[in-house]
Design a protein around this motif. Structure first.
Motif, PDB file in Angstrom:
ATOM      1  N   ALA A   1       0.822  -1.214   0.000  1.00 21.12           N
ATOM      2  CA  ALA A   1       0.000   0.000   0.000  1.00 21.12           C
ATOM      3  C   ALA A   1       0.858   1.267   0.000  1.00 21.12           C
ATOM      4  O   ALA A   1       0.556   2.236  -0.699  1.00 21.12           O
ATOM      5  N   LEU A   2       1.947   1.261   0.777  1.00 27.08           N
ATOM      6  CA  LEU A   2       2.797   2.451   0.847  1.00 27.08           C
ATOM      7  C   LEU A   2       3.662   2.599  -0.402  1.00 27.08           C
ATOM      8  O   LEU A   2       3.884   3.718  -0.876  1.00 27.08           O
ATOM      9  N   ALA A   3       4.160   1.484  -0.919  1.00 26.45           N
ATOM     10  CA  ALA A   3       4.968   1.494  -2.148  1.00 26.45           C
ATOM     11  C   ALA A   3       6.082   2.546  -2.068  1.00 26.45           C
ATOM     12  O   ALA A   3       6.202   3.425  -2.937  1.00 26.45           O
ATOM     13  N   LEU A   4       6.915   2.446  -1.034  1.00 23.59           N
ATOM     14  CA  LEU A   4       8.002   3.411  -0.863  1.00 23.59           C
ATOM     15  C   LEU A   4       9.072   3.211  -1.930  1.00 23.59           C
ATOM     16  O   LEU A   4       9.455   2.069  -2.224  1.00 23.59           O
ATOM     17  N   PRO A   5       9.571   4.282  -2.524  1.00 25.52           N
ATOM     18  CA  PRO A   5      10.671   4.151  -3.485  1.00 25.52           C
ATOM     19  C   PRO A   5      11.912   3.564  -2.816  1.00 25.52           C
ATOM     20  O   PRO A   5      12.154   3.777  -1.630  1.00 25.52           O
ATOM     21  N   LYS A   6      12.695   2.860  -3.579  1.00 28.63           N
ATOM     22  CA  LYS A   6      13.903   2.242  -3.040  1.00 28.63           C
ATOM     23  C   LYS A   6      14.911   3.307  -2.622  1.00 28.63           C
ATOM     24  O   LYS A   6      15.109   4.303  -3.310  1.00 28.63           O
ATOM     25  N   ASN A   7      15.492   3.101  -1.441  1.00 34.25           N
ATOM     26  CA  ASN A   7      16.541   3.984  -0.891  1.00 34.25           C
ATOM     27  C   ASN A   7      16.036   5.389  -0.593  1.00 34.25           C
ATOM     28  O   ASN A   7      16.823   6.325  -0.498  1.00 34.25           O
TER      29      ASN A   7
ATOM     30  N   LEU B   1      10.037  11.515   3.070  1.00 36.27           N
ATOM     31  CA  LEU B   1       8.703  10.935   2.975  1.00 36.27           C
ATOM     32  C   LEU B   1       7.630  11.997   3.196  1.00 36.27           C
ATOM     33  O   LEU B   1       7.734  12.824   4.109  1.00 36.27           O
ATOM     34  N   ASP B   2       6.582  11.946   2.368  1.00 36.76           N
ATOM     35  CA  ASP B   2       5.408  12.794   2.543  1.00 36.76           C
ATOM     36  C   ASP B   2       4.387  11.995   3.347  1.00 36.76           C
ATOM     37  O   ASP B   2       3.651  11.163   2.805  1.00 36.76           O
ATOM     38  N   LEU B   3       4.332  12.231   4.657  1.00 38.76           N
ATOM     39  CA  LEU B   3       3.493  11.421   5.527  1.00 38.76           C
ATOM     40  C   LEU B   3       2.006  11.585   5.214  1.00 38.76           C
ATOM     41  O   LEU B   3       1.227  10.643   5.368  1.00 38.76           O
ATOM     42  N   TYR B   4       1.596  12.773   4.798  1.00 37.42           N
ATOM     43  CA  TYR B   4       0.181  12.984   4.468  1.00 37.42           C
ATOM     44  C   TYR B   4      -0.219  12.165   3.238  1.00 37.42           C
ATOM     45  O   TYR B   4      -1.307  11.584   3.184  1.00 37.42           O
ATOM     46  N   GLN B   5       0.660  12.102   2.271  1.00 39.79           N
ATOM     47  CA  GLN B   5       0.370  11.311   1.077  1.00 39.79           C
ATOM     48  C   GLN B   5       0.344   9.823   1.399  1.00 39.79           C
ATOM     49  O   GLN B   5      -0.525   9.084   0.913  1.00 39.79           O
ATOM     50  N   LEU B   6       1.274   9.364   2.233  1.00 46.19           N
ATOM     51  CA  LEU B   6       1.294   7.959   2.607  1.00 46.19           C
ATOM     52  C   LEU B   6       0.050   7.589   3.412  1.00 46.19           C
ATOM     53  O   LEU B   6      -0.512   6.498   3.264  1.00 46.19           O
ATOM     54  N   ARG B   7      -0.390   8.490   4.269  1.00 49.10           N
ATOM     55  CA  ARG B   7      -1.614   8.228   5.046  1.00 49.10           C
ATOM     56  C   ARG B   7      -2.825   8.105   4.129  1.00 49.10           C
ATOM     57  O   ARG B   7      -3.690   7.239   4.317  1.00 49.10           O
TER      58      ARG B   7
ATOM     59  N   LEU C   1       1.243   7.908  11.063  1.00 57.41           N
ATOM     60  CA  LEU C   1       2.606   7.574  10.640  1.00 57.41           C
ATOM     61  C   LEU C   1       3.586   8.456  11.412  1.00 57.41           C
ATOM     62  O   LEU C   1       3.383   9.673  11.519  1.00 57.41           O
ATOM     63  N   THR C   2       4.648   7.834  11.931  1.00 57.10           N
ATOM     64  CA  THR C   2       5.613   8.539  12.769  1.00 57.10           C
ATOM     65  C   THR C   2       7.024   8.198  12.335  1.00 57.10           C
ATOM     66  O   THR C   2       7.351   7.016  12.136  1.00 57.10           O
ATOM     67  N   ARG C   3       7.856   9.221  12.173  1.00 56.87           N
ATOM     68  CA  ARG C   3       9.278   9.007  11.894  1.00 56.87           C
ATOM     69  C   ARG C   3      10.004   8.673  13.197  1.00 56.87           C
ATOM     70  O   ARG C   3       9.845   9.372  14.195  1.00 56.87           O
ATOM     71  N   SER C   4      10.795   7.618  13.164  1.00 55.48           N
ATOM     72  CA  SER C   4      11.624   7.245  14.299  1.00 55.48           C
ATOM     73  C   SER C   4      13.070   7.176  13.803  1.00 55.48           C
ATOM     74  O   SER C   4      13.454   6.217  13.133  1.00 55.48           O
ATOM     75  N   PHE C   5      13.833   8.237  14.081  1.00 50.83           N
ATOM     76  CA  PHE C   5      15.180   8.356  13.543  1.00 50.83           C
ATOM     77  C   PHE C   5      16.106   7.317  14.160  1.00 50.83           C
ATOM     78  O   PHE C   5      15.908   6.901  15.304  1.00 50.83           O
ATOM     79  N   PRO C   6      17.070   6.803  13.390  1.00 52.64           N
ATOM     80  CA  PRO C   6      17.467   7.401  12.103  1.00 52.64           C
ATOM     81  C   PRO C   6      16.791   6.810  10.861  1.00 52.64           C
ATOM     82  O   PRO C   6      16.815   7.429   9.811  1.00 52.64           O
ATOM     83  N   SER C   7      16.145   5.630  10.949  1.00 54.39           N
ATOM     84  CA  SER C   7      15.728   4.983   9.695  1.00 54.39           C
ATOM     85  C   SER C   7      14.472   4.129   9.833  1.00 54.39           C
ATOM     86  O   SER C   7      14.299   3.173   9.094  1.00 54.39           O
ATOM     87  N   THR C   8      13.561   4.467  10.756  1.00 57.81           N
ATOM     88  CA  THR C   8      12.371   3.643  10.980  1.00 57.81           C
ATOM     89  C   THR C   8      11.106   4.468  10.780  1.00 57.81           C
ATOM     90  O   THR C   8      10.999   5.583  11.295  1.00 57.81           O
ATOM     91  N   LEU C   9      10.145   3.899  10.043  1.00 57.25           N
ATOM     92  CA  LEU C   9       8.831   4.506   9.876  1.00 57.25           C
ATOM     93  C   LEU C   9       7.821   3.626  10.602  1.00 57.25           C
ATOM     94  O   LEU C   9       7.638   2.456  10.270  1.00 57.25           O
ATOM     95  N   ALA C  10       7.173   4.182  11.630  1.00 54.12           N
ATOM     96  CA  ALA C  10       6.179   3.446  12.414  1.00 54.12           C
ATOM     97  C   ALA C  10       4.781   3.804  11.920  1.00 54.12           C
ATOM     98  O   ALA C  10       4.449   4.983  11.771  1.00 54.12           O
TER      99      ALA C  10
END
Length: 335
Positions: free
Chosen positions: A96-102, A108-114, A128-137
């Motif tokens: 569903a999120l289909a995040l681009p590679k790398n 990330l546009d969190l509103y668009q992903l939501r 959706l929450t950013r958890s630095f350095p590299s985690t999307l919750a």
């Protein structure tokens, strides 16, 4: 006789040769002097080191925000964490999120992903929450289906859709097939689609309340229900239920559902004493006087009770109502 002064007025005692030498400094004295000198030198060195360290730390603080920002901008997303109260899984979220590679976390546009998550209809809320350095919750709350319908576009084959309590229509992912089979079919509705999204079905709050009450208080009755029609909900405030035995039961949304279910249970118990008669209609929407109609023979295998009612996505003229036999006078009344 006056004594003669033989002292030379130009000389004093300091001119007398001295045989004594200055006292030499002791070992303990030299040690104290050496320690004092070393302590002074050490203090100067430490002070110089503190000053130099201060400049270095200040420079580091000035450089760290810039370097940290650059690292966050370039560090790719490595982990996706899903928390849900339903049946959707990690694979569904990744698709569903289909995040681009790398892609980086900050890019990330969190509103668009939501919006992508909510577009399924099955997701009611998403955070959706950013958890630095590299985690999307990702935390989501899901809708639960209360009924199903068979929808068909003009040129497509029928497909099964699910309806939630708030009337939202969605395809449904991850549900147990056996659970879906227990849901009644929905009929008497017009399904419209705007911009690729099905519009919510009006009146589902009342239908969901009836279904939930029946499943909780009278599950043996709920298990016999096959089709729930909303055809007369808006005009007459009535919900029509067709059972697997082809009996039509009418509920009124202005009457207490629990009382209507109790009346229905009593009627079915009384009718079970006459197996030679087949119940055809039970109208619980008129109050304590419950009209009941019997059929002379088992109905033919046709109509909504015979199979899944198909709902056309495109608006179509309503079919003409089939001719029905006159209702038989009520056999008994529940007070």
């Amino acid at each position: 006789m006056t004594p003669r002064n033989t002292t030379d007025p130009g000389r004093n005692w300091r001119d007398i040769p001295q045989q004594m030498h200055p006292r030499a400094m002791s070992t303990e004295g030299r040690r104290r002097v050496t320690y004092s000198v070393l302590k002074t030198v050490g203090f100067v060195v430490v002070l110089a080191g503190v000053v130099w360290g201060g400049f270095e730390v200040a420079g580091t603080f000035r450089e760290t925000p810039r370097k940290g920002s650059e690292a966050m901008q370039t560090s790719p997303v490595k982990d996706l964490v899903l928390v849900t109260d339903g049946v959707l899984d990690q694979a569904w979220m990744n698709h569903a999120l289909a995040l681009p590679k790398n892609t980086s976390l900050m890019a990330l546009d969190l509103y668009q992903l939501r919006a992508r998550l909510l577009a399924s209809g099955q997701v009611r809320t998403a955070t959706l929450t950013r958890s630095f350095p590299s985690t999307l919750a990702v935390s989501i709350s899901e809708r639960a289906p209360v009924a199903r319908l068979s929808a068909q576009d003009k040129d497509d084959l029928p497909r099964t859709l699910l309806i939630a309590r708030d009337g939202v229509v969605y395809e449904g992912v991850g549900y147990d097939a056996a659970m879906i089979q227990t849901l009644p079919w929905l009929a008497g509705v017009k399904l419209t689609r705007v911009g690729g999204t099905f519009q919510p079905i009006a009146g589902m709050e009342s239908v969901a309340e009836l279904l939930a009450k029946a499943k909780l208080e009278a599950e043996h009755l709920y298990n016999t229900w096959k089709v729930v029609s909303l055809g007369r909900l808006e005009s007459d405030g009535e919900i029509e239920v067709s059972t697997k035995a082809a009996t039509k039961i009418t509920f009124g949304i202005n009457e207490d559902f629990f009382r209507q279910l109790a009346n229905l249970d009593a009627i079915l118990d009384a009718a079970a004493a006459h197996p030679e008669k087949t119940l055809r209609e039970i109208n619980l929407a008129v109050g304590s006087q419950v009209p009941v109609a019997f059929a002379d023979a088992a109905p033919a295998s046709s109509g909504p009770a015979a199979g899944r009612p198909a709902v056309l996505v495109a608006p179509v003229p309503a079919p003409a109502a089939p001719a029905s036999r006159p209702l038989v006078l009520p056999s008994f009344t529940i007070r």
